[in-house]
Design a protein around this motif. Structure first.
Motif, PDB file in Angstrom:
ATOM      1  N   UNK A  36      -2.524  -7.273   0.078  1.00 45.51           N
ATOM      2  CA  UNK A  36      -1.298  -6.512  -0.177  1.00 45.51           C
ATOM      3  C   UNK A  36      -1.160  -6.276  -1.678  1.00 45.51           C
ATOM      4  N   UNK A  37      -1.167  -5.017  -2.065  1.00 51.73           N
ATOM      5  CA  UNK A  37      -1.087  -4.621  -3.475  1.00 51.73           C
ATOM      6  C   UNK A  37       0.181  -3.794  -3.672  1.00 51.73           C
ATOM      7  N   UNK A  38       1.197  -4.392  -4.311  1.00 55.65           N
ATOM      8  CA  UNK A  38       2.479  -3.687  -4.453  1.00 55.65           C
ATOM      9  C   UNK A  38       2.409  -2.588  -5.500  1.00 55.65           C
ATOM     10  N   UNK A  39       1.424  -2.638  -6.389  1.00 56.34           N
ATOM     11  CA  UNK A  39       1.260  -1.579  -7.396  1.00 56.34           C
ATOM     12  C   UNK A  39       0.461  -0.416  -6.813  1.00 56.34           C
ATOM     13  N   UNK A  43      -1.433  -2.001   1.942  1.00 55.07           N
ATOM     14  CA  UNK A  43      -1.082  -3.078   2.859  1.00 55.07           C
ATOM     15  C   UNK A  43       0.389  -3.430   2.870  1.00 55.07           C
ATOM     16  N   UNK A  44       1.188  -2.741   2.069  1.00 57.34           N
ATOM     17  CA  UNK A  44       2.598  -3.082   1.938  1.00 57.34           C
ATOM     18  C   UNK A  44       3.388  -2.708   3.186  1.00 57.34           C
ATOM     19  N   UNK A  76       9.684   0.401  -6.680  1.00 58.50           N
ATOM     20  CA  UNK A  76       9.694   1.701  -6.003  1.00 58.50           C
ATOM     21  C   UNK A  76       8.917   1.626  -4.696  1.00 58.50           C
ATOM     22  N   UNK A  77       7.731   1.025  -4.754  1.00 59.42           N
ATOM     23  CA  UNK A  77       6.892   0.921  -3.554  1.00 59.42           C
ATOM     24  C   UNK A  77       7.497  -0.019  -2.510  1.00 59.42           C
TER      25      UNK A  77
END
Length: 246
Positions: A36-39, A43-44, A76-77
């Motif tokens: 999971x990569x929030x940037x 996978x978010x 934002x994401x």
């Protein structure tokens, strides 16, 4: 209840995941290590899908100006994913006095994170904590020259990460407050004295010299890092915490 803990492998996140799981909740621990990569927004969506509460403990890897961009993009994401999933409660951890130290880029970044959360569509709770006991060693290392540690006498009221995790779980399992919950440690110490307490318990050849211009906390005003009147105070004292560390 189903919770998604973003930053679930971190210092606070791992403890929050453990406590929620032990309480019988359905918990998704999400981090870069789980894909999971929030940037990068990878996978978010899948991580928050079906969750009633998102506990956002993600943090910038650096504390300079680039931390502002990190939190802006991450929030934002995460906000978009939470809205799409119909999440009913978004919890973040911030810092006591964060909006009163514009001199520090990282504090400006955390203040921006709070503002983005407030302006978003998802009901929220902001848990503002004082500094963690676990970070005292790092703070001392930043201003160490040879065998001398230079620290200002800025008053601080730090707390154990375990107590922070307890407060986060309490907030996340309750209703959104649409505002701030302040938490802090039980005692106030001048930062230089905190350094001396640390070295008295764990002598390593260094000594503390009071220097009002040393380190990032030299720019903070005298009471900014202390618990406000409405704060919930933890019970773990620093000396007791030190004795329990390996």
């Amino acid at each position: 209840m189903r919770f998604t803990v973003l930053g679930g492998s971190g210092l606070i996140g791992s403890q929050v995941v453990q406590r929620l799981t032990e309480a019988g909740h359905d918990v998704v621990s999400a981090s870069l290590s789980t894909g999971v990569d929030v940037i990068g927004d990878k996978g978010l969506k899948e991580a928050v899908e079906g969750s009633e509460v998102v506990i956002n403990l993600t943090n910038s890897p650096v504390f300079d100006e680039s931390s502002i961009g990190f939190f802006e993009t991450a929030m934002t994401n995460i906000g978009a994913a939470a809205k799409a999933a119909g999440v009913g409660h978004h919890v973040i951890v911030s810092i006591v006095g964060v909006d009163q130290v514009p001199e520090l880029a990282y504090y400006r970044a955390k203040a921006l994170q709070e503002n983005i959360l407030r302006d978003g569509p998802t009901p929220y709770t902001i848990v503002r904590a004082t500094q963690f006991y676990e970070f005292v060693g790092a703070i001392m290392s930043w201003t160490t020259e040879g065998d001398t540690v230079r620290l200002p006498s800025t008053p601080v009221q730090p707390m154990a990460s375990a107590d922070v995790a307890t407060a986060v779980v309490k907030a996340a399992t309750g209703d959104p407050v649409q505002g701030i919950r302040n938490i802090a440690g039980p005692e106030v110490h001048p930062l230089d004295e905190l350094g001396r307490i640390t070295l008295a318990a764990r002598p390593d050849g260094r000594h503390v010299v009071t220097d009002e211009e040393a380190g990032m906390f030299a720019v903070t005003r005298r009471s900014v890092l202390l618990a406000p009147e409405d704060a919930e105070l933890a019970t773990t004292r620093y000396e007791d915490w030190l004795q329990r560390q390996p």
